[in-house]
Design a protein around this motif. Structure first.
Motif, PDB file in Angstrom:
ATOM      1  N   ILE A 160       0.875  -1.169   0.000  1.00 40.33           N
ATOM      2  CA  ILE A 160       0.000   0.000   0.000  1.00 40.33           C
ATOM      3  C   ILE A 160       0.910   1.216   0.000  1.00 40.33           C
ATOM      4  CG2 ILE A 160      -1.784   1.271   1.253  1.00 40.33           C
ATOM      5  CD1 ILE A 160      -2.594  -1.415   2.543  1.00 40.33           C
ATOM      6  N   TYR A 161       0.731   2.097  -0.980  1.00 34.99           N
ATOM      7  CA  TYR A 161       1.630   3.236  -1.127  1.00 34.99           C
ATOM      8  C   TYR A 161       0.905   4.363  -1.865  1.00 34.99           C
ATOM      9  CZ  TYR A 161       2.040   1.121  -5.754  1.00 34.99           C
ATOM     10  OH  TYR A 161       1.753   0.573  -6.976  1.00 34.99           O
ATOM     11  N   TYR A 162       1.553   5.527  -1.937  1.00 34.90           N
ATOM     12  CA  TYR A 162       1.002   6.666  -2.683  1.00 34.90           C
ATOM     13  C   TYR A 162       1.636   6.719  -4.062  1.00 34.90           C
ATOM     14  CZ  TYR A 162      -1.885   8.902   0.786  1.00 34.90           C
ATOM     15  OH  TYR A 162      -2.897   9.183   1.654  1.00 34.90           O
ATOM     16  N   ARG A 163       0.794   6.865  -5.076  1.00 34.43           N
ATOM     17  CA  ARG A 163       1.247   7.121  -6.439  1.00 34.43           C
ATOM     18  C   ARG A 163       0.569   8.418  -6.850  1.00 34.43           C
ATOM     19  NH1 ARG A 163       0.184   2.678 -10.728  1.00 34.43           N
ATOM     20  NH2 ARG A 163       1.989   1.748  -9.716  1.00 34.43           N
ATOM     21  N   ASP A 164       1.352   9.395  -7.225  1.00 35.39           N
ATOM     22  CA  ASP A 164       0.836  10.748  -7.473  1.00 35.39           C
ATOM     23  C   ASP A 164       0.208  11.238  -6.172  1.00 35.39           C
ATOM     24  OD1 ASP A 164       1.719  10.552 -10.139  1.00 35.39           O
ATOM     25  OD2 ASP A 164      -0.165   9.611 -10.726  1.00 35.39           O
ATOM     26  N   THR A 165      -1.080  11.494  -6.155  1.00 33.41           N
ATOM     27  CA  THR A 165      -1.731  11.977  -4.934  1.00 33.41           C
ATOM     28  C   THR A 165      -2.750  10.994  -4.377  1.00 33.41           C
ATOM     29  OG1 THR A 165      -3.433  13.093  -6.236  1.00 33.41           O
ATOM     30  CG2 THR A 165      -1.473  14.383  -5.645  1.00 33.41           C
ATOM     31  N   SER A 166      -2.799   9.768  -4.920  1.00 32.39           N
ATOM     32  CA  SER A 166      -3.795   8.787  -4.489  1.00 32.39           C
ATOM     33  C   SER A 166      -3.133   7.569  -3.859  1.00 32.39           C
ATOM     34  CB  SER A 166      -4.623   8.302  -5.677  1.00 32.39           C
ATOM     35  OG  SER A 166      -5.335   9.347  -6.256  1.00 32.39           O
ATOM     36  N   PRO A 167      -3.756   7.032  -2.804  1.00 32.99           N
ATOM     37  CA  PRO A 167      -3.264   5.764  -2.287  1.00 32.99           C
ATOM     38  C   PRO A 167      -3.466   4.675  -3.346  1.00 32.99           C
ATOM     39  CG  PRO A 167      -4.890   6.735  -0.801  1.00 32.99           C
ATOM     40  CD  PRO A 167      -4.886   7.539  -2.048  1.00 32.99           C
ATOM     41  N   THR A 168      -2.517   3.759  -3.422  1.00 32.04           N
ATOM     42  CA  THR A 168      -2.584   2.651  -4.370  1.00 32.04           C
ATOM     43  C   THR A 168      -2.322   1.364  -3.605  1.00 32.04           C
ATOM     44  OG1 THR A 168      -1.803   4.080  -6.138  1.00 32.04           O
ATOM     45  CG2 THR A 168      -1.599   1.723  -6.508  1.00 32.04           C
ATOM     46  N   ILE A 169      -3.072   0.336  -3.960  1.00 28.17           N
ATOM     47  CA  ILE A 169      -2.939  -0.970  -3.308  1.00 28.17           C
ATOM     48  C   ILE A 169      -2.551  -1.990  -4.365  1.00 28.17           C
ATOM     49  CG2 ILE A 169      -4.123  -2.754  -1.981  1.00 28.17           C
ATOM     50  CD1 ILE A 169      -6.031  -0.515  -1.015  1.00 28.17           C
ATOM     51  N   ASP A 170      -1.456  -2.707  -4.140  1.00 28.75           N
ATOM     52  CA  ASP A 170      -1.043  -3.793  -5.024  1.00 28.75           C
ATOM     53  C   ASP A 170      -1.468  -5.110  -4.404  1.00 28.75           C
ATOM     54  OD1 ASP A 170       0.127  -2.002  -6.740  1.00 28.75           O
ATOM     55  OD2 ASP A 170       2.190  -2.579  -6.300  1.00 28.75           O
ATOM     56  N   VAL A 171      -2.145  -5.917  -5.199  1.00 35.28           N
ATOM     57  CA  VAL A 171      -2.561  -7.246  -4.753  1.00 35.28           C
ATOM     58  C   VAL A 171      -2.116  -8.263  -5.786  1.00 35.28           C
ATOM     59  CG1 VAL A 171      -4.565  -6.418  -3.460  1.00 35.28           C
ATOM     60  CG2 VAL A 171      -4.839  -7.075  -5.836  1.00 35.28           C
ATOM     61  N   VAL A 172      -2.023  -9.516  -5.374  1.00 35.67           N
ATOM     62  CA  VAL A 172      -1.769 -10.601  -6.315  1.00 35.67           C
ATOM     63  C   VAL A 172      -3.020 -11.465  -6.348  1.00 35.67           C
ATOM     64  CG1 VAL A 172      -0.637 -12.140  -4.636  1.00 35.67           C
ATOM     65  CG2 VAL A 172      -0.125 -12.358  -7.062  1.00 35.67           C
ATOM     66  N   VAL A 173      -3.461 -11.787  -7.569  1.00 33.29           N
ATOM     67  CA  VAL A 173      -4.633 -12.630  -7.789  1.00 33.29           C
ATOM     68  C   VAL A 173      -4.282 -13.662  -8.852  1.00 33.29           C
ATOM     69  CG1 VAL A 173      -6.315 -10.840  -7.167  1.00 33.29           C
ATOM     70  CG2 VAL A 173      -5.597 -11.082  -9.543  1.00 33.29           C
ATOM     71  N   PRO A 174      -4.982 -14.802  -8.863  1.00 33.50           N
ATOM     72  CA  PRO A 174      -4.718 -15.785  -9.914  1.00 33.50           C
ATOM     73  C   PRO A 174      -5.430 -15.390 -11.209  1.00 33.50           C
ATOM     74  CG  PRO A 174      -6.382 -16.617  -8.426  1.00 33.50           C
ATOM     75  CD  PRO A 174      -5.909 -15.304  -7.861  1.00 33.50           C
ATOM     76  N   CYS A 175      -4.785 -15.632 -12.337  1.00 30.81           N
ATOM     77  CA  CYS A 175      -5.424 -15.434 -13.633  1.00 30.81           C
ATOM     78  C   CYS A 175      -6.553 -16.464 -13.755  1.00 30.81           C
ATOM     79  CB  CYS A 175      -4.421 -15.625 -14.761  1.00 30.81           C
ATOM     80  SG  CYS A 175      -5.163 -15.561 -16.410  1.00 30.81           S
ATOM     81  N   PRO A 176      -7.777 -16.043 -14.092  1.00 33.50           N
ATOM     82  CA  PRO A 176      -8.883 -16.984 -14.219  1.00 33.50           C
ATOM     83  C   PRO A 176      -8.685 -18.018 -15.331  1.00 33.50           C
ATOM     84  CG  PRO A 176      -9.716 -14.732 -14.134  1.00 33.50           C
ATOM     85  CD  PRO A 176      -8.226 -14.663 -14.262  1.00 33.50           C
ATOM     86  N   SER A 177      -7.856 -17.700 -16.325  1.00 38.41           N
ATOM     87  CA  SER A 177      -7.646 -18.618 -17.449  1.00 38.41           C
ATOM     88  C   SER A 177      -6.553 -19.646 -17.209  1.00 38.41           C
ATOM     89  CB  SER A 177      -7.287 -17.835 -18.716  1.00 38.41           C
ATOM     90  OG  SER A 177      -8.306 -16.935 -19.039  1.00 38.41           O
TER      91      SER A 177
END
Length: 76
Positions: A28-45
């Motif tokens: 969880i970090y700031y990019r420009d002026t907005s908080p940004t959340i990085d998550v990992v998810v499985p590709c459905p395919s």
């Protein structure tokens, strides 16, 4: 599914194929002026792990107690 397909196809994400239990928060970090959340998810395919960045557009209070011990209540 061949390894070649799994490595070369587009990883199209649709919310209907993802669930909160599939996601893991990485950062969880700031990019420009907005908080940004990085998550990992499985590709459905192909089930490859995908790192997804989500910008926070809105923050509202919720009627939940912290820490969230029982996630089943979220889906009721």
């Amino acid at each position: 599914m061949t390894d070649e397909y799994a490595n070369e196809h587009e990883h199209d994400l649709e919310a209907e194929y993802l669930s909160a239990s599939d996601a893991t928060v990485l950062d969880i970090y700031y990019r420009d002026t907005s908080p940004t959340i990085d998550v990992v998810v499985p590709c459905p395919s192909c089930s490859d792990p995908l790192r997804v960045s989500a910008r926070v557009d809105e923050v509202v209070e919720t009627d939940m107690e912290l820490p969230i011990d029982d996630s089943e209540g979220v889906y009721d």
